[in-house]
Design a protein around this motif. Structure first.
Motif, PDB file in Angstrom:
ATOM      1  N   ILE A 162       5.336   8.549  -5.685  1.00  0.00           N
ATOM      2  CA  ILE A 162       5.289   9.562  -6.749  1.00  0.00           C
ATOM      3  C   ILE A 162       5.442   8.907  -8.120  1.00  0.00           C
ATOM      4  O   ILE A 162       4.754   9.267  -9.082  1.00  0.00           O
ATOM      5  N   ALA A 163       6.335   7.910  -8.207  1.00  0.00           N
ATOM      6  CA  ALA A 163       6.562   7.215  -9.470  1.00  0.00           C
ATOM      7  C   ALA A 163       5.340   6.376  -9.865  1.00  0.00           C
ATOM      8  O   ALA A 163       4.879   6.435 -11.016  1.00  0.00           O
ATOM      9  N   VAL A 214      -2.336  17.189   4.221  1.00  0.00           N
ATOM     10  CA  VAL A 214      -3.106  16.770   3.040  1.00  0.00           C
ATOM     11  C   VAL A 214      -2.944  17.732   1.866  1.00  0.00           C
ATOM     12  O   VAL A 214      -3.240  17.371   0.728  1.00  0.00           O
ATOM     13  N   GLN A 215      -2.461  18.954   2.122  1.00  0.00           N
ATOM     14  CA  GLN A 215      -2.322  19.936   1.044  1.00  0.00           C
ATOM     15  C   GLN A 215      -0.902  20.038   0.491  1.00  0.00           C
ATOM     16  O   GLN A 215      -0.612  20.893  -0.346  1.00  0.00           O
ATOM     17  N   LEU A 216      -0.019  19.152   0.935  1.00  0.00           N
ATOM     18  CA  LEU A 216       1.334  19.166   0.408  1.00  0.00           C
ATOM     19  C   LEU A 216       1.342  18.770  -1.071  1.00  0.00           C
ATOM     20  O   LEU A 216       0.604  17.881  -1.490  1.00  0.00           O
ATOM     21  N   ARG A 217       2.198  19.435  -1.820  1.00  0.00           N
ATOM     22  CA  ARG A 217       2.379  19.117  -3.232  1.00  0.00           C
ATOM     23  C   ARG A 217       3.742  18.460  -3.432  1.00  0.00           C
ATOM     24  O   ARG A 217       4.624  18.542  -2.563  1.00  0.00           O
ATOM     25  N   VAL A 218       3.921  17.831  -4.565  1.00  0.00           N
ATOM     26  CA  VAL A 218       5.188  17.183  -4.878  1.00  0.00           C
ATOM     27  C   VAL A 218       6.333  18.182  -4.743  1.00  0.00           C
ATOM     28  O   VAL A 218       7.390  17.873  -4.188  1.00  0.00           O
ATOM     29  N   GLN A 219       6.138  19.399  -5.221  1.00  0.00           N
ATOM     30  CA  GLN A 219       7.193  20.412  -5.185  1.00  0.00           C
ATOM     31  C   GLN A 219       7.582  20.819  -3.762  1.00  0.00           C
ATOM     32  O   GLN A 219       8.655  21.398  -3.555  1.00  0.00           O
ATOM     33  N   ASP A 220       6.733  20.516  -2.785  1.00  0.00           N
ATOM     34  CA  ASP A 220       7.052  20.855  -1.397  1.00  0.00           C
ATOM     35  C   ASP A 220       8.123  19.944  -0.814  1.00  0.00           C
ATOM     36  O   ASP A 220       8.818  20.321   0.146  1.00  0.00           O
ATOM     37  N   ARG A 257       0.865  -1.194   0.000  1.00  0.00           N
ATOM     38  CA  ARG A 257       0.000   0.000   0.000  1.00  0.00           C
ATOM     39  C   ARG A 257       0.896   1.236   0.000  1.00  0.00           C
ATOM     40  O   ARG A 257       1.140   1.862   1.016  1.00  0.00           O
ATOM     41  N   ARG A 258       1.398   1.567  -1.178  1.00  0.00           N
ATOM     42  CA  ARG A 258       2.427   2.601  -1.309  1.00  0.00           C
ATOM     43  C   ARG A 258       1.934   3.978  -0.885  1.00  0.00           C
ATOM     44  O   ARG A 258       2.667   4.749  -0.267  1.00  0.00           O
ATOM     45  N   ARG A 259       0.714   4.331  -1.260  1.00  0.00           N
ATOM     46  CA  ARG A 259       0.207   5.654  -0.869  1.00  0.00           C
ATOM     47  C   ARG A 259       0.133   5.765   0.653  1.00  0.00           C
ATOM     48  O   ARG A 259       0.585   6.756   1.245  1.00  0.00           O
ATOM     49  N   ASP A 260      -0.438   4.743   1.293  1.00  0.00           N
ATOM     50  CA  ASP A 260      -0.587   4.781   2.742  1.00  0.00           C
ATOM     51  C   ASP A 260       0.765   4.783   3.445  1.00  0.00           C
ATOM     52  O   ASP A 260       0.939   5.476   4.458  1.00  0.00           O
ATOM     53  N   LEU A 261       1.719   4.040   2.912  1.00  0.00           N
ATOM     54  CA  LEU A 261       3.045   4.005   3.529  1.00  0.00           C
ATOM     55  C   LEU A 261       3.719   5.370   3.431  1.00  0.00           C
ATOM     56  O   LEU A 261       4.298   5.857   4.409  1.00  0.00           O
ATOM     57  N   ALA A 262       3.617   5.995   2.261  1.00  0.00           N
ATOM     58  CA  ALA A 262       4.194   7.335   2.090  1.00  0.00           C
ATOM     59  C   ALA A 262       3.500   8.339   3.001  1.00  0.00           C
ATOM     60  O   ALA A 262       4.146   9.191   3.620  1.00  0.00           O
ATOM     61  N   LEU A 263       2.179   8.238   3.111  1.00  0.00           N
ATOM     62  CA  LEU A 263       1.401   9.151   3.949  1.00  0.00           C
ATOM     63  C   LEU A 263       1.756   8.964   5.425  1.00  0.00           C
ATOM     64  O   LEU A 263       1.953   9.947   6.158  1.00  0.00           O
ATOM     65  N   PHE A 264       1.847   7.729   5.851  1.00  0.00           N
ATOM     66  CA  PHE A 264       2.180   7.444   7.252  1.00  0.00           C
ATOM     67  C   PHE A 264       3.579   7.946   7.601  1.00  0.00           C
ATOM     68  O   PHE A 264       3.773   8.649   8.598  1.00  0.00           O
ATOM     69  N   LYS A 312      12.345   7.197   0.499  1.00  0.00           N
ATOM     70  CA  LYS A 312      12.174   6.037  -0.383  1.00  0.00           C
ATOM     71  C   LYS A 312      10.691   5.779  -0.669  1.00  0.00           C
ATOM     72  O   LYS A 312      10.289   5.561  -1.820  1.00  0.00           O
ATOM     73  N   SER A 313       9.867   5.812   0.376  1.00  0.00           N
ATOM     74  CA  SER A 313       8.435   5.538   0.181  1.00  0.00           C
ATOM     75  C   SER A 313       7.770   6.637  -0.647  1.00  0.00           C
ATOM     76  O   SER A 313       6.870   6.359  -1.455  1.00  0.00           O
ATOM     77  N   LEU A 314       8.202   7.882  -0.468  1.00  0.00           N
ATOM     78  CA  LEU A 314       7.651   8.982  -1.260  1.00  0.00           C
ATOM     79  C   LEU A 314       8.078   8.872  -2.723  1.00  0.00           C
ATOM     80  O   LEU A 314       7.262   9.068  -3.635  1.00  0.00           O
TER      81      LEU A 314
END
Length: 209
Positions: free
Chosen positions: A109-110, A65-71, A44-51, A103-105
């Motif tokens: 993202i990929a 929740v409002q963070l962008r990739v560029q942040d 669960r890549r999204r959840d792992l990155a979020l956690f 790594k998880s992010l």
């Protein structure tokens, strides 16, 4: 007035009987790893990155929740540090991104094919560009439920409190924790961590009566 509250008052029952109130407890190291390993095993890549990001950033849910990739990305890769403006205080706060979080992010993202200006955690609901704080709360409660932790004992704020509490326990450096949380007053950090009560209990435990 809430019906249940009215009934409780009528019968002399405390309104908060059986409810957990006050600051939610931070996660223990064992609980952090229980969630992290479970998310890794099930891919669960999204959840792992979020956690991981929630733990490292120490941000409130509304900011997370409002963070962008560029942040968090510079030069096509997730940076080791980032700075964001807090909605509540309108003050910038800097946070570190550990190796596991980067790594998880990167993987998320990929997989999600996110671009530089995209929100890190897009909503799967059509009318919202990113997950809402309510969605975030549901996701977090699911994590707690899956490892057998009572979801009512914790909240999204638990993730914000976890790393600062661990840092304070190891260093006793209040000023450092204040900066990491983005608090403008040291008194806010003292109340936030509840350290006066914790320190008193620790002293009591070490004293044989």
């Amino acid at each position: 007035m809430n019906t249940r509250t009215g009934i409780a008052r009528e019968h002399g029952i405390p309104w908060n009987k059986g409810k957990l109130i006050g600051q939610k407890a931070p996660l223990r190291i064992s609980e952090i790893w229980a969630i992290r390993v479970r998310l890794e095993i099930y891919g669960r890549r999204r959840d792992l990155a979020l956690f991981n990001l929630a733990i490292d950033s120490k941000l409130r849910g509304c900011d997370l929740v409002q963070l962008r990739v560029q942040d968090v990305c510079h030069g096509g890769h997730v940076a080791s540090r980032s700075t964001v403006m807090q909605q509540k205080t309108k003050q910038p706060v800097q946070f570190e991104l550990t190796t596991g979080t980067r790594k998880s992010l990167d993987e998320w993202i990929a997989v999600a094919a996110l671009r530089h200006r995209d929100f890190l955690f897009p909503s799967r609901v059509g009318n919202s560009p990113h997950i809402s704080t309510r969605q975030y709360a549901r996701i977090v409660h699911q994590w707690f439920d899956e490892i057998g932790v009572d979801p009512t004992a914790y909240s999204t704020h638990t993730l914000r409190r976890t790393k600062p509490t661990l840092i304070y326990c190891r260093t006793k450096n209040l000023r450092a924790v204040q900066l990491l949380l983005g608090h403008t007053k040291l008194e806010s950090t003292v109340r936030y961590l509840g350290i006066e009560v914790d320190d008193a209990l620790e002293l009591a435990e070490q004293t044989d009566a």
